[in-house]
Scaffold this active site. Structure first.
Site, PDB file in Angstrom:
ATOM      1  N   SER A 188      -9.376   1.512 -48.527  1.00  0.00           N
ATOM      2  CA  SER A 188      -7.930   2.260 -48.711  1.00  0.00           C
ATOM      3  C   SER A 188      -8.179   1.710 -50.534  1.00  0.00           C
ATOM      4  O   SER A 188      -8.429   0.787 -50.654  1.00  0.00           O
ATOM      5  CB  SER A 188      -7.440   1.443 -48.428  1.00  0.00           C
ATOM      6  N   TYR A 225      -2.898  -6.130 -45.819  1.00  0.00           N
ATOM      7  CA  TYR A 225      -3.156  -4.803 -45.136  1.00  0.00           C
ATOM      8  C   TYR A 225      -4.242  -4.555 -46.154  1.00  0.00           C
ATOM      9  O   TYR A 225      -5.586  -3.904 -45.888  1.00  0.00           O
ATOM     10  CB  TYR A 225      -2.149  -3.966 -46.355  1.00  0.00           C
TER      11      TYR A 225
HETATM   12  N1  LIG Z   1      -3.066   7.938 -45.786  1.00  0.00           N
HETATM   13  C1  LIG Z   1      -3.125   7.562 -46.387  1.00  0.00           C
HETATM   14  O1  LIG Z   1      -3.242   7.690 -48.096  1.00  0.00           O
HETATM   15  C2  LIG Z   1      -3.428   6.285 -46.299  1.00  0.00           C
HETATM   16  C3  LIG Z   1      -4.568   5.737 -47.924  1.00  0.00           C
HETATM   17  C4  LIG Z   1      -5.128   4.880 -47.319  1.00  0.00           C
HETATM   18  C5  LIG Z   1      -6.222   4.303 -46.584  1.00  0.00           C
HETATM   19  N2  LIG Z   1      -5.252   4.797 -45.017  1.00  0.00           N
HETATM   20  C6  LIG Z   1      -6.267   4.596 -44.308  1.00  0.00           C
HETATM   21  O2  LIG Z   1      -5.908   5.661 -43.018  1.00  0.00           O
HETATM   22  C7  LIG Z   1      -6.434   5.929 -41.471  1.00  0.00           C
HETATM   23  C8  LIG Z   1      -4.906   7.196 -41.552  1.00  0.00           C
HETATM   24  O3  LIG Z   1      -4.714   6.960 -42.527  1.00  0.00           O
HETATM   25  P1  LIG Z   1      -3.457   7.716 -41.325  1.00  0.00           P
HETATM   26  O4  LIG Z   1      -2.067   7.743 -43.439  1.00  0.00           O
HETATM   27  O5  LIG Z   1      -3.889   9.424 -40.428  1.00  0.00           O
HETATM   28  O6  LIG Z   1      -1.956   6.816 -40.747  1.00  0.00           O
HETATM   29  P2  LIG Z   1      -1.621   7.047 -39.192  1.00  0.00           P
HETATM   30  O7  LIG Z   1      -0.515   5.853 -39.266  1.00  0.00           O
HETATM   31  O8  LIG Z   1      -0.494   8.340 -39.376  1.00  0.00           O
HETATM   32  O9  LIG Z   1      -2.136   7.304 -38.098  1.00  0.00           O
HETATM   33  C9  LIG Z   1      -2.944   6.266 -37.450  1.00  0.00           C
HETATM   34  C10 LIG Z   1      -2.650   5.976 -35.984  1.00  0.00           C
HETATM   35  O10 LIG Z   1      -3.570   5.127 -35.109  1.00  0.00           O
HETATM   36  C11 LIG Z   1      -2.629   5.314 -34.735  1.00  0.00           C
HETATM   37  N3  LIG Z   1      -2.703   3.903 -34.235  1.00  0.00           N
HETATM   38  C12 LIG Z   1      -2.266   1.729 -34.804  1.00  0.00           C
HETATM   39  N4  LIG Z   1      -2.712   0.969 -34.431  1.00  0.00           N
HETATM   40  C13 LIG Z   1      -3.330   1.693 -33.223  1.00  0.00           C
HETATM   41  C14 LIG Z   1      -4.157   1.154 -32.095  1.00  0.00           C
HETATM   42  N5  LIG Z   1      -3.587  -0.641 -32.224  1.00  0.00           N
HETATM   43  N6  LIG Z   1      -4.755   0.909 -31.257  1.00  0.00           N
HETATM   44  C15 LIG Z   1      -5.068   2.567 -31.330  1.00  0.00           C
HETATM   45  N7  LIG Z   1      -4.328   3.326 -32.123  1.00  0.00           N
HETATM   46  C16 LIG Z   1      -3.828   3.194 -33.172  1.00  0.00           C
HETATM   47  C17 LIG Z   1      -0.907   5.571 -34.925  1.00  0.00           C
HETATM   48  O11 LIG Z   1      -0.086   5.831 -33.626  1.00  0.00           O
HETATM   49  C18 LIG Z   1      -1.477   6.868 -35.519  1.00  0.00           C
HETATM   50  O12 LIG Z   1      -1.353   7.752 -34.825  1.00  0.00           O
HETATM   51  C19 LIG Z   1      -5.626   4.155 -41.484  1.00  0.00           C
HETATM   52  O13 LIG Z   1      -6.625   3.600 -41.415  1.00  0.00           O
HETATM   53  C20 LIG Z   1      -4.633   3.689 -42.800  1.00  0.00           C
HETATM   54  O14 LIG Z   1      -4.887   2.496 -43.494  1.00  0.00           O
HETATM   55  C21 LIG Z   1      -4.644   5.954 -45.204  1.00  0.00           C
END
Ligand SMILES: NC(=O)c1ccc[n+]([C@@H]2O[C@H](COP(=O)([O-])OP(=O)(O)OC[C@H]3O[C@@H](n4cnc5c(N)ncnc54)[C@H](O)[C@@H]3O)[C@@H](O)[C@H]2O)c1
Length: 335
Positions: free
Chosen positions: A127, A152
């Protein structure tokens, strides 16, 4: 190719799974559908891919070591994309345990699964929040990032460090992608665009932190998915010129890479809100508030490495991306 994706009911994982299925890959999708935000939205995302003949839906928790051993053994994926995480900077001040369980224990299980099952390439989500107290812009993967401002961010930086040890000890090619504020259709209800849209349509005031002085490198979901796929198809390689005397943080003598993945076009938060107001045809009532603990004021990605190595070329301006989000939101919620 047989690809295991974690977080397939999530915003980015679901969009990625769709694109990989469309191009002919086989996808094993893990998600525990936890209730951090609206589970019905996660169900609705999954419904878009669940019946695809090359998709296998696995409802497990990545922090469950035995379950992960079983899934890797049964499915033997060639490549893995780890997107499951406890996301959100602010929530990490309320519920730190969720970050330890999923982001540290869970990620450790993914590394072990890759190590013991001959995985050719692990791509995982890091991130932009790892830049923490850094102020030198644009943020570069070659800068030191030893000053995270939230648990985080620290958990994401820890993932990069953990991945390096597996690349070094077991020659596991790993690539960490530092995502910069991703937005678009099927997005996350805990993120600004979604919250602002819901409140503006309901006639409620929106909370604008840092008095609106944020600048964010908002990155459209399709540009992110394109970059993830290009990276996935390009396994990390050892850098033959890497030197321990002058260690570069983004590469290694082991098959290890870090990249920023962002629009490379920082936008003022107030402009983002104006674009949203235009698309909604309604003005927002704004509560101007100070910077929230854990948050960083500005983000701006240097994406030269990703451009040079995989031809990454983000192309969606916020004017177009926000319009597409609003069209999706109105259609999905019938408002
Ligand atoms: N969306 C953003 O702007 C952003 C920015 C920086 C980093 N990220 C990273 O990208 C990745 C995806 O983000 P996103 O926006 O799609 O988030 P999101 O929360 O929509 O997707 C994450 C998914 O993982 C599942 N999950 C969480 N914990 C779990 C576990 N222990 N076992 C199984 N499944 C689990 C959740 O149910 C969810 O569906 C994450 O690692 C997030 O930290 C996202």
């Amino acid at each position: 190719m047989k690809i295991l994706i974690t977080g397939t009911a999530g915003f980015i994982g679901n969009a990625l799974a769709q694109r990989l299925l469309e191009r002919g890959d086989e996808v094993i999708g893990i998600d525990n559908l936890n209730d951090y935000y609206d589970v019905s939205l996660k169900e609705a995302r999954l419904a878009r891919i669940r019946d695809h003949e090359r998709f296998t839906d696995v409802r497990e928790d990545i922090a469950d070591r035995e379950a992960m051993e079983r899934v890797f053994r049964e499915h033997r994926p060639q490549r893995v994309v780890n997107l499951a995480a406890q996301a959100g900077v602010r929530y990490s001040l309320e519920n730190p345990a969720a970050y330890i369980d999923t982001n540290l224990v869970g990620f450790g299980n993914i590394l072990e699964g890759c190590r013991h099952n001959g995985v050719e390439h692990l791509v995982y989500a890091s991130s932009s929040s790892v830049y923490g107290a850094n102020e030198e812009m644009p943020f570069s993967v070659h800068h030191n990032v030893d000053h995270p401002l939230s648990l985080y961010a620290a958990s994401k930086k820890a993932n990069e460090l953990m991945a390096h040890t597996y690349s070094h000890l077991y020659q596991l090619p790993t690539t960490g992608l530092r995502f910069f504020t991703v937005y678009g259709p099927w997005g996350r209800p805990d993120m600004a665009l979604f919250m602002f849209t819901r409140k503006i349509l309901a006639g409620e005031p929106i909370d604008v932190f840092n008095y609106g002085n944020h600048r964010r490198d908002f990155t459209y979901i399709d540009d992110i998915v394109e970059g993830v796929i290009r990276t996935l198809d390009h396994p990390a390689q050892a850098n033959a010129d890497w030197s321990g005397a002058q260690p570069d943080s983004a590469t290694s003598a082991a098959p290890y890479r870090l990249y920023n993945i962002g629009a490379h076009r920082p936008v003022e938060l107030m402009h983002y809100i104006e674009v949203l107001e235009e698309n909604l045809g309604k003005k927002a009532e704004k509560n101007l508030l100070p910077l929230q603990p854990g948050d960083v004021p500005d983000t701006y990605a240097d994406v030269e490495d990703l451009k040079a190595d995989v031809g990454y070329e983000p192309s969606t301006p916020v004017e177009e991306g926000v319009a597409r989000f609003v069209r999706w939101y109105r259609d999905y919620y019938g408002v």
